[in-house]
Design a protein around this motif. Structure first.
Motif, PDB file in Angstrom:
ATOM      1  N   SER A  69     -36.216  17.809  36.305  1.00  0.00           N
ATOM      2  CA  SER A  69     -36.953  17.850  35.050  1.00  0.00           C
ATOM      3  C   SER A  69     -37.154  16.429  34.527  1.00  0.00           C
ATOM      4  O   SER A  69     -36.495  15.493  34.971  1.00  0.00           O
ATOM      5  CB  SER A  69     -36.212  18.702  34.009  1.00  0.00           C
ATOM      6  N   GLY A  70     -38.070  16.304  33.580  1.00  0.00           N
ATOM      7  CA  GLY A  70     -38.345  14.998  33.003  1.00  0.00           C
ATOM      8  C   GLY A  70     -38.875  15.123  31.589  1.00  0.00           C
ATOM      9  O   GLY A  70     -39.199  16.220  31.118  1.00  0.00           O
ATOM     10  N   HIS A  71     -38.981  13.986  30.932  1.00  0.00           N
ATOM     11  CA  HIS A  71     -39.421  13.941  29.543  1.00  0.00           C
ATOM     12  C   HIS A  71     -40.247  12.670  29.346  1.00  0.00           C
ATOM     13  O   HIS A  71     -39.818  11.593  29.755  1.00  0.00           O
ATOM     14  CB  HIS A  71     -38.199  13.934  28.626  1.00  0.00           C
ATOM     15  N   VAL A  72     -41.420  12.818  28.747  1.00  0.00           N
ATOM     16  CA  VAL A  72     -42.255  11.663  28.409  1.00  0.00           C
ATOM     17  C   VAL A  72     -42.599  11.763  26.937  1.00  0.00           C
ATOM     18  O   VAL A  72     -43.031  12.817  26.454  1.00  0.00           O
ATOM     19  CB  VAL A  72     -43.557  11.611  29.236  1.00  0.00           C
ATOM     20  N   GLU A  73     -42.385  10.674  26.229  1.00  0.00           N
ATOM     21  CA  GLU A  73     -42.730  10.608  24.801  1.00  0.00           C
ATOM     22  C   GLU A  73     -43.546   9.352  24.584  1.00  0.00           C
ATOM     23  O   GLU A  73     -43.215   8.285  25.110  1.00  0.00           O
ATOM     24  CB  GLU A  73     -41.449  10.552  23.981  1.00  0.00           C
ATOM     25  N   MET A  74     -44.633   9.474  23.815  1.00  0.00           N
ATOM     26  CA  MET A  74     -45.477   8.315  23.575  1.00  0.00           C
ATOM     27  C   MET A  74     -45.969   8.312  22.132  1.00  0.00           C
ATOM     28  O   MET A  74     -46.369   9.349  21.602  1.00  0.00           O
ATOM     29  CB  MET A  74     -46.688   8.333  24.514  1.00  0.00           C
ATOM     30  N   GLU A  88     -54.295   4.222  35.891  1.00  0.00           N
ATOM     31  CA  GLU A  88     -55.295   3.233  35.484  1.00  0.00           C
ATOM     32  C   GLU A  88     -55.397   3.138  33.968  1.00  0.00           C
ATOM     33  O   GLU A  88     -56.450   2.888  33.411  1.00  0.00           O
ATOM     34  CB  GLU A  88     -56.650   3.556  36.113  1.00  0.00           C
ATOM     35  N   ARG A  89     -54.283   3.378  33.302  1.00  0.00           N
ATOM     36  CA  ARG A  89     -54.150   3.226  31.858  1.00  0.00           C
ATOM     37  C   ARG A  89     -55.041   4.169  31.047  1.00  0.00           C
ATOM     38  O   ARG A  89     -55.204   4.009  29.861  1.00  0.00           O
ATOM     39  CB  ARG A  89     -54.378   1.781  31.445  1.00  0.00           C
ATOM     40  N   GLU A  90     -55.642   5.146  31.697  1.00  0.00           N
ATOM     41  CA  GLU A  90     -56.441   6.139  30.980  1.00  0.00           C
ATOM     42  C   GLU A  90     -55.562   7.345  30.710  1.00  0.00           C
ATOM     43  O   GLU A  90     -55.128   8.023  31.640  1.00  0.00           O
ATOM     44  CB  GLU A  90     -57.660   6.560  31.803  1.00  0.00           C
ATOM     45  N   ILE A  91     -55.284   7.609  29.459  1.00  0.00           N
ATOM     46  CA  ILE A  91     -54.425   8.735  29.099  1.00  0.00           C
ATOM     47  C   ILE A  91     -55.171   9.621  28.113  1.00  0.00           C
ATOM     48  O   ILE A  91     -55.777   9.153  27.154  1.00  0.00           O
ATOM     49  CB  ILE A  91     -53.097   8.238  28.485  1.00  0.00           C
ATOM     50  N   SER A  92     -55.126  10.916  28.389  1.00  0.00           N
ATOM     51  CA  SER A  92     -55.741  11.894  27.497  1.00  0.00           C
ATOM     52  C   SER A  92     -54.771  13.065  27.360  1.00  0.00           C
ATOM     53  O   SER A  92     -53.755  13.133  28.060  1.00  0.00           O
ATOM     54  CB  SER A  92     -57.076  12.387  28.071  1.00  0.00           C
ATOM     55  N   VAL A  93     -55.098  13.979  26.495  1.00  0.00           N
ATOM     56  CA  VAL A  93     -54.270  15.175  26.346  1.00  0.00           C
ATOM     57  C   VAL A  93     -54.185  15.897  27.689  1.00  0.00           C
ATOM     58  O   VAL A  93     -53.133  16.369  28.093  1.00  0.00           O
ATOM     59  CB  VAL A  93     -54.843  16.099  25.248  1.00  0.00           C
ATOM     60  N   GLU A  94     -55.297  15.937  28.409  1.00  0.00           N
ATOM     61  CA  GLU A  94     -55.338  16.628  29.700  1.00  0.00           C
ATOM     62  C   GLU A  94     -54.514  15.908  30.763  1.00  0.00           C
ATOM     63  O   GLU A  94     -53.917  16.537  31.632  1.00  0.00           O
ATOM     64  CB  GLU A  94     -56.781  16.776  30.182  1.00  0.00           C
ATOM     65  N   SER A  95     -54.459  14.582  30.741  1.00  0.00           N
ATOM     66  CA  SER A  95     -53.757  13.842  31.799  1.00  0.00           C
ATOM     67  C   SER A  95     -52.258  13.688  31.527  1.00  0.00           C
ATOM     68  O   SER A  95     -51.503  13.320  32.431  1.00  0.00           O
ATOM     69  CB  SER A  95     -54.379  12.455  31.984  1.00  0.00           C
ATOM     70  N   PHE A  96     -51.827  13.963  30.310  1.00  0.00           N
ATOM     71  CA  PHE A  96     -50.421  13.756  29.963  1.00  0.00           C
ATOM     72  C   PHE A  96     -49.501  14.627  30.829  1.00  0.00           C
ATOM     73  O   PHE A  96     -48.467  14.168  31.304  1.00  0.00           O
ATOM     74  CB  PHE A  96     -50.199  14.042  28.470  1.00  0.00           C
ATOM     75  N   GLU A  97     -49.893  15.863  31.061  1.00  0.00           N
ATOM     76  CA  GLU A  97     -49.077  16.751  31.898  1.00  0.00           C
ATOM     77  C   GLU A  97     -49.012  16.228  33.332  1.00  0.00           C
ATOM     78  O   GLU A  97     -47.954  16.288  33.976  1.00  0.00           O
ATOM     79  CB  GLU A  97     -49.621  18.172  31.887  1.00  0.00           C
ATOM     80  N   ARG A 142     -46.242   3.106  23.036  1.00  0.00           N
ATOM     81  CA  ARG A 142     -44.794   2.892  23.174  1.00  0.00           C
ATOM     82  C   ARG A 142     -44.247   4.137  23.828  1.00  0.00           C
ATOM     83  O   ARG A 142     -44.296   5.222  23.247  1.00  0.00           O
ATOM     84  CB  ARG A 142     -44.163   2.646  21.815  1.00  0.00           C
ATOM     85  N   LEU A 143     -43.757   3.985  25.060  1.00  0.00           N
ATOM     86  CA  LEU A 143     -43.353   5.132  25.863  1.00  0.00           C
ATOM     87  C   LEU A 143     -41.866   5.144  26.139  1.00  0.00           C
ATOM     88  O   LEU A 143     -41.250   4.100  26.312  1.00  0.00           O
ATOM     89  CB  LEU A 143     -44.087   5.111  27.204  1.00  0.00           C
ATOM     90  N   SER A 144     -41.336   6.354  26.180  1.00  0.00           N
ATOM     91  CA  SER A 144     -40.000   6.620  26.702  1.00  0.00           C
ATOM     92  C   SER A 144     -40.188   7.647  27.799  1.00  0.00           C
ATOM     93  O   SER A 144     -40.849   8.666  27.606  1.00  0.00           O
ATOM     94  CB  SER A 144     -39.076   7.150  25.617  1.00  0.00           C
ATOM     95  N   MET A 145     -39.637   7.365  28.982  1.00  0.00           N
ATOM     96  CA  MET A 145     -39.785   8.241  30.142  1.00  0.00           C
ATOM     97  C   MET A 145     -38.411   8.441  30.759  1.00  0.00           C
ATOM     98  O   MET A 145     -37.746   7.468  31.113  1.00  0.00           O
ATOM     99  CB  MET A 145     -40.743   7.618  31.157  1.00  0.00           C
ATOM    100  N   THR A 146     -37.975   9.690  30.855  1.00  0.00           N
ATOM    101  CA  THR A 146     -36.646   9.972  31.403  1.00  0.00           C
ATOM    102  C   THR A 146     -36.709  11.146  32.371  1.00  0.00           C
ATOM    103  O   THR A 146     -37.615  11.976  32.297  1.00  0.00           O
ATOM    104  CB  THR A 146     -35.632  10.299  30.290  1.00  0.00           C
ATOM    105  N   VAL A 147     -35.738  11.190  33.260  1.00  0.00           N
ATOM    106  CA  VAL A 147     -35.562  12.317  34.178  1.00  0.00           C
ATOM    107  C   VAL A 147     -34.104  12.736  34.165  1.00  0.00           C
ATOM    108  O   VAL A 147     -33.224  11.967  33.778  1.00  0.00           O
ATOM    109  CB  VAL A 147     -35.994  11.973  35.624  1.00  0.00           C
ATOM    110  N   PHE A 148     -33.855  13.974  34.592  1.00  0.00           N
ATOM    111  CA  PHE A 148     -32.502  14.489  34.759  1.00  0.00           C
ATOM    112  C   PHE A 148     -31.938  13.920  36.051  1.00  0.00           C
ATOM    113  O   PHE A 148     -32.594  13.932  37.083  1.00  0.00           O
ATOM    114  CB  PHE A 148     -32.519  16.020  34.810  1.00  0.00           C
TER     115      PHE A 148
END
Length: 105
Positions: free
Chosen positions: A94-99, A71-80, A44-50
């Motif tokens: 700037s932006g904000h991603v929460e999952m 490709e739906r592969e998410i890891s700690v390394e790919s989050f940034e 469940r994601l929230s994605m925002t930008v300024f």
């Protein structure tokens, strides 16, 4: 046939910046990779930008496009890299991603 006007790209004369504009509570299939392997789940994601005062809006579909590019592969390394791609693609300062997601141990 007449083209649809791109309202988001037109100048905004109200001079009002918005701290966060984007999508909230998007359910998206993801695969979480870790040292133990890969686990498929639903994020469940929230994605925002300024949004600066001179811009009228942003293209909401581009948030989902960015997720699809991973490709739906998410890891700690790919989050940034997801966050950086979002800020670059939407031409934001700037932006904000929460999952959140269920992770079974």
């Amino acid at each position: 046939m007449n083209a649809i006007a791109d309202v988001q790209s037109s100048p905004d004369l109200r001079n009002m910046p918005i701290n966060q504009v984007g999508i909230k509570d998007l359910r998206f299939p993801i695969a979480i990779t870790s040292a133990e392997g890969t686990q498929h789940t639903v994020g469940r994601l929230s994605m925002t930008v300024f949004l600066p005062a001179d811009q009228k809006g942003t293209h909401m579909s581009r948030f989902v496009e960015i997720l699809n590019n991973n490709e739906r592969e998410i890891s700690v390394e790919s989050f940034e890299s997801i966050l950086r791609a979002m800020v670059k693609r939407l031409d934001a300062e700037s932006g904000h991603v929460e999952m959140t997601f269920p992770y079974f141990v």
